[in-house]
Enzyme design. Structure first.
Site, PDB file in Angstrom:
ATOM      1  N   HIS A 240     -44.796 112.808 144.046  1.00  0.00           N
ATOM      2  CA  HIS A 240     -45.835 111.824 143.723  1.00  0.00           C
ATOM      3  C   HIS A 240     -45.669 110.626 144.658  1.00  0.00           C
ATOM      4  O   HIS A 240     -44.545 110.270 145.027  1.00  0.00           O
ATOM      5  CB  HIS A 240     -45.687 111.386 142.254  1.00  0.00           C
ATOM      6  CG  HIS A 240     -46.852 110.561 141.787  1.00  0.00           C
ATOM      7  ND1 HIS A 240     -46.996 109.236 142.114  1.00  0.00           N
ATOM      8  CD2 HIS A 240     -47.941 110.885 141.040  1.00  0.00           C
ATOM      9  CE1 HIS A 240     -48.115 108.775 141.575  1.00  0.00           C
ATOM     10  NE2 HIS A 240     -48.713 109.766 140.922  1.00  0.00           N
TER      11      HIS A 240
ATOM     12  N   SER B 102     -57.638 107.224 140.136  1.00  0.00           N
ATOM     13  CA  SER B 102     -58.750 106.548 139.446  1.00  0.00           C
ATOM     14  C   SER B 102     -59.789 107.508 138.866  1.00  0.00           C
ATOM     15  O   SER B 102     -60.986 107.230 138.871  1.00  0.00           O
ATOM     16  CB  SER B 102     -59.421 105.528 140.379  1.00  0.00           C
ATOM     17  OG  SER B 102     -58.520 104.487 140.692  1.00  0.00           O
TER      18      SER B 102
ATOM     19  N   GLU C 209     -45.692 107.613 144.201  1.00  0.00           N
ATOM     20  CA  GLU C 209     -44.806 106.557 143.689  1.00  0.00           C
ATOM     21  C   GLU C 209     -43.335 106.923 143.898  1.00  0.00           C
ATOM     22  O   GLU C 209     -42.475 106.040 143.937  1.00  0.00           O
ATOM     23  CB  GLU C 209     -45.138 106.280 142.210  1.00  0.00           C
ATOM     24  CG  GLU C 209     -46.466 105.524 142.089  1.00  0.00           C
ATOM     25  CD  GLU C 209     -47.237 105.761 140.809  1.00  0.00           C
ATOM     26  OE1 GLU C 209     -46.678 106.315 139.847  1.00  0.00           O
ATOM     27  OE2 GLU C 209     -48.437 105.397 140.791  1.00  0.00           O
TER      28      GLU C 209
ATOM     29  N   ASN D 277     -50.679 112.313 133.688  1.00  0.00           N
ATOM     30  CA  ASN D 277     -49.380 111.747 134.070  1.00  0.00           C
ATOM     31  C   ASN D 277     -49.214 110.410 133.352  1.00  0.00           C
ATOM     32  O   ASN D 277     -49.862 109.429 133.717  1.00  0.00           O
ATOM     33  CB  ASN D 277     -49.338 111.565 135.598  1.00  0.00           C
ATOM     34  CG  ASN D 277     -48.048 110.926 136.062  1.00  0.00           C
ATOM     35  OD1 ASN D 277     -47.111 110.722 135.277  1.00  0.00           O
ATOM     36  ND2 ASN D 277     -47.977 110.609 137.345  1.00  0.00           N
TER      37      ASN D 277
ATOM     38  N   LYS E 196     -46.713 108.515 133.306  1.00  0.00           N
ATOM     39  CA  LYS E 196     -45.871 107.587 134.077  1.00  0.00           C
ATOM     40  C   LYS E 196     -44.844 106.906 133.160  1.00  0.00           C
ATOM     41  O   LYS E 196     -44.348 107.533 132.226  1.00  0.00           O
ATOM     42  CB  LYS E 196     -46.741 106.606 134.868  1.00  0.00           C
ATOM     43  CG  LYS E 196     -47.750 107.347 135.766  1.00  0.00           C
ATOM     44  CD  LYS E 196     -48.394 106.511 136.817  1.00  0.00           C
ATOM     45  CE  LYS E 196     -49.339 107.374 137.651  1.00  0.00           C
ATOM     46  NZ  LYS E 196     -49.996 106.667 138.731  1.00  0.00           N
TER      47      LYS E 196
END
Ligand SMILES: O=C[C@H](O)COP(=O)(O)O
Length: 247
Positions: free
Chosen positions: A99, A207, A101, A12, A14
């Site tokens: 997601h 992470s 976010e 991803n 982003k």
């Protein structure tokens, strides 16, 4: 990993990079992607403005492309939004929905996520439904109940026929260098396996790096990873993918 389920390594990107940088990253991933029968599937999720260039670059390299979000409607007066049929048209095989976010920064509800996933399926795009708890919810011992509620309310009716994907991403692990314990990932993925239709690919995200990927990918019911920051460097992303290939 799960016997009989081909792993999926997802990157991803982003809201990062120029078109030139996206092409260079796609070229590097495409040229070096593993292509063996037993190797994992690879997919990258560039920002919307980079989809056309990245799709052209990846053509014929065996790496799929996805988008980071879609609207629930196929067309109409929705300024600034992008529909699932548009994503299919530009070559997206997958789309991320829900997601954290989007859930946290754009206040997307489980119902919003379900409607987006349904729209994706209708358009022939595989939805990747993201779920995950906050640190406050984890601290309150609510991880499993939160994730159960999110997933049950985010899966549309036809999810079982869509070869869908579910990604577990605790928001406190995203971009922080912190990951849940192996025991916690195992517990949550066992829950996801019980709740999701048979054959659903279950990804862990948060992470993930080349260093911890082998341990995470070896956990039961972890069928791949959804990688953020580490997917912006081709060598690191490919090293994560290598951890999902047979030794
Ligand atoms: O979609 C990817 C995730 O949000 C993980 O991001 P991260 O690998 O930078 O922690």
């Amino acid at each position: 990993m799960t016997p009989g389920i081909r792993p999926l390594i997802a990157g991803n990107w982003k809201m990062n990079g120029t078109i030139r940088e996206a092409i260079a990253l796609a070229e590097s991933i495409g040229a070096n992607a593993p292509r063996g029968e037993a190797d994992p599937d690879l997919v990258v999720f560039p920002p919307f403005p980079h989809l056309h260039a990245v799709g052209s670059t990846l053509m014929g390299h065996g790496v799929a492309m996805g988008a980071q979000d879609c609207h629930a409607e196929p067309k109409g007066a929705h300024t600034g939004d992008v529909s699932a049929p548009m994503l299919r048209d530009i070559g997206c095989a997958y789309v991320l929905v829900g997601h954290s976010e989007r859930r946290l920064n754009h206040h997307e509800s489980d119902a919003d996520v379900r409607d987006k996933a349904a729209a994706a399926i209708m358009a022939g795009v595989v939805p990747v439904i993201c779920v995950g708890e906050t640190m406050a919810q984890k601290a309150a011992g609510q991880s499993e109940s939160v994730i159960q509620r999110q997933l049950q309310n985010s899966m549309p009716d036809r999810f079982s026929t869509a070869r869908g994907v579910v990604a577990y991403e605790p928001d406190w692990a995203i971009g922080t260098g912190r990951t849940p314990s192996e025991e916690d990932i195992t517990t949550i993925h066992a829950l996801l396996r019980r709740l999701a239709p048979a054959g659903t690919r279950l990804l862990y995200g948060g992470s993930v790096k080349a260093g911890n990927a082998p341990v995470i990918l070896a956990l039961p019911n972890v069928d791949g990873v959804l990688v953020g920051g580490a997917s912006l460097a081709a060598a690191e992303f490919l090293a994560i993918a290598a951890a999902a290939s047979p030794a």
